[in-house]
Design an enzyme around this catalytic site. Structure first.
Site, short mmCIF file in Angstrom:
data_model
loop_
_atom_site.label_atom_id
_atom_site.label_comp_id
_atom_site.label_asym_id
_atom_site.label_seq_id
_atom_site.Cartn_x
_atom_site.Cartn_y
_atom_site.Cartn_z
N GLU A 87 0.80 -1.22 0.00
CA GLU A 87 0.00 0.00 0.00
C GLU A 87 0.84 1.28 0.00
O GLU A 87 0.56 2.22 0.74
CB GLU A 87 -0.97 0.00 1.19
N GLU B 123 -4.76 -9.47 1.26
CA GLU B 123 -5.52 -9.40 2.51
C GLU B 123 -6.99 -9.46 2.12
O GLU B 123 -7.38 -8.87 1.11
CB GLU B 123 -5.32 -8.07 3.24
#
Ligand code: NAG
Ligand code: NAG
Ligand code: NAG
Ligand code: NAG
Length: 547
Positions: free
Chosen positions: A163, A259
């Site tokens: 990210e 995730e």
């Protein structure tokens, strides 16, 4: 358990009973050595570190971490539960390469469990989206970790970032991610390692990022794309995934959910598992990693650990995930023979995506050391502080603005991922960059003692060049002596064993950060907090716009 020695590489391999089959990619799918298609059926496995932030609006971002793979007792305690869950992979976000990981890695291997290992660390160990660069200290960190783990047979992938790009405007960070991929891949190749290189993206960061990371040459492309996906909440439906199924229809490399596990409509039923491993999704996706085994802020955890660390209590979330994972049967198609060969994506058009396709050089430290030795007259001294990361950012901003005011510039240490212009010393560590700015300022302001102070953070070097022209000449000479280029990183220099006995280390990253892209109104406080911290560390945008 002894600390790892760099000369002992290979010792573990000979101890291993039988190695886990290698997992490699053909086209857009993963396969085992026998040609069986491989799916990641995983869980995130990293205890949350100490949270020191007291920002009431922010996600409690940890400032340290516990290396879960250095905790032999913890691994032994947890392994029966990982087996019960039926996972074949864990994702681990932060490890300390100075510690010994033999016990955990061997136990996991014997249980048939692969590891996806993130290379970044908290605070100053990751590509900083507010001021992105790919620097020698980061390269050293990444290579040090890979070197420490290269003896294990069950590292599925090394993840170069999590990210980093969270919004289209941050796509200027992408050339640095791609440069990290290139250098890590070159190192793995030089070691004969078949481990994959991956990146984990925020869902919705920028659709073009996936293409960019897999475009141009194989040498600079990821092998595996991870998307942190929190779209399916409660008893969702396949329509929650419509967009991402279609977006990845022609993606040239394997993709997986790095995730998943939305907590917004509790309880978590994990009905997305059947979808993810079912007919409707396996053409595009190769499984996923549920978030998270250990307790995590906001209720993502699936077990609790007794206060003495000796026992595990599973939650209903855990049981429901176990039910779903156990029911999965992998669809073994397409066969490796019919999978399309490895191809590259086209790099996204510059109009839609800000990142340049010109990548920065490999950040080997030689060019920096040359400058440190020959051109520095006023250097950063860190004796007064033990929290250097934010201080370095602040000092760099300040010193560059001061330098600007006396007609100098920080262009040589500046990297611009949008234009693809990289100063020859933009690969140097933050401390070296600060010393560069200090020295330039000191030289240009007549070598007055007062110009090498910076509130007590600077020290004069008396052997340095005695005038600004000589210093500039030395800097240019270093840039010429170590021209920009791509290099295969070398093994880390052996260091004396760490005196830090415990598993808790101070560090930091963009890690442990599940990203929510669900309904509007969810404040991704974690992202905000990281961005805030990063902008303290980072260089204010305008600072480096030189005229
Ligand atoms: C981060 O900062 C710590 C403390 O100053 C330092 O020991 C460590 O080497 C730094 N890590 C990187 C990757 O620069
Ligand atoms: C801070 O000082 C220590 C000891 O002098 C040194 O090892 C370390 O690299 C320095 N850290 C930075 C960020 O300059
Ligand atoms: C860092 O500074 C704090 C506050 O001054 C101090 O309590 C702590 O012991 C220091 N830590 C190290 C590792 O020097
Ligand atoms: C060094 O710089 C930091 C950040 O500007 C400042 O807080 C600190 O007081 C300075 N001096 C010393 C001795 O650390």
């Amino acid at each position: 358990m002894s600390l790892p020695s760099f000369t002992a590489t290979g010792a573990f391999i000979s101890m291993a009973v039988s190695a886990l089959p290698k997992v490699t990619r053909t086209g857009r799918y993963l396969y085992q050595e026998d040609g069986t298609r491989f799916y990641i059926k995983g869980i995130a496995y990293q205890e949350q570190g100490t949270v020191t932030s007291n920002d009431p609006t922010g996600f409690p971002e940890p400032t340290d971490y516990v290396d879960p793979l250095a905790d032999a007792n913890g691994c032994n305690r947890d392994l029966p539960y990982l087996k019960q869950l039926g996972v074949n992979t864990i994702r681990v976000y932060s490890v300390n390469s100075a510690l010994n990981h033999d016990s955990c890695m061997q136990a996991l291997s014997e249980a048939g469990i692969y590891v996806i290992l993130d290379l970044a660390l908290l605070v100053n160990g990751s590509i900083d989206r507010a001021s992105p660069t790919w620097t020698s200290n980061l390269l050293d960190l990444y290579i040090g970790t890979i070197h420490a783990f290269s003896k294990y047979d069950n590292v599925l992938a090394y993840n170069v970032g999590n990210e980093v790009v969270t919004a289209p405007a941050e796509s200027v960070s992408a050339p640095f991610i791609k440069a990290a991929v290139r250098d890590v891949k070159a190192y793995l190749k030089s070691k004969g390692s078949s481990a994959l290189v991956s990146y984990s993206s925020t869902d919705g960061a920028d659709a073009a990022l996936a293409d960019y990371l897999a475009c141009d040459t194989d040498a600079s492309s990821i092998d595996l794309y991870g998307l942190n996906v929190y779209r399916w909440c409660g008893d969702g439906s396949i329509s929650n995934y419509n967009g991402i199924i279609s977006d990845f229809q022609n993606y040239p490399i394997p993709a997986y959910f790095s995730e998943f596990g939305c907590i917004k409509s509790p309880p978590r039923l994990w009905t997305e598992v059947a979808a993810l491993f079912g007919k409707q999704m396996v053409n595009e996706w190769s499984g996923g990693v549920a978030f998270s085994y250990f307790p995590a802020a906001e209720g993502y955890g699936m077990v609790t650990i007794s206060s003495d660390g000796s026992s595990v209590t599973t939650s209903d979330d855990f049981t429901r995930l176990q039910t779903q994972y156990t029911a999965v049967s992998f669809i073994n198609s397409p066969s490796r023979g019919t999978a399309r060969g490895n191809t590259q994506a086209k790099c996204p058009a510059k109009t839609a995506f800000l990142a340049s396709t010109t990548l920065p050089r490999t950040p080997v430290n030689d060019v920096c050391e040359c400058m440190e030795k020959n051109a520095f007259s006023c250097v950063f001294s860190n004796t007064s502080s033990n929290n250097t990361a934010p201080i370095l950012g602040e000092l760099l901003n300040y010193a560059c603005s001061q330098l600007d005011a006396v007609g100098g510039s920080c262009l040589h240490i500046t990297a611009d991922g949008a234009t693809g212009s990289y100063g020859p010393f933009s690969v140097c560590s933050p401390a070296t960059k600060v010393s560069y700015a200090f020295s330039q300022y000191y030289q240009r302001s007549g070598r007055q003692a007062a110009s090498c102070d910076f509130s007590g953070n600077a020290t004069v070097i008396h052997t340095a060049p005695t005038d600004a022209d000589a210093a500039d000449y030395a800097i240019i000479s270093c840039a010429h002596a170590f021209p920009v280029g791509i290099k295969v990183p070398t093994d880390p220099t052996p260091t004396s064993p760490s005196t830090k006995g415990g598993a808790t280390q101070t560090g930091s990253s963009n890690n442990n950060v599940p990203k929510n892209n669900g309904a509007a109104g969810f404040v991704d406080a974690r992202g905000a907090l990281i961005t805030m911290a990063a902008s303290i560390i980072g260089l204010a945008g305008g600072m480096f716009v030189l005229v």
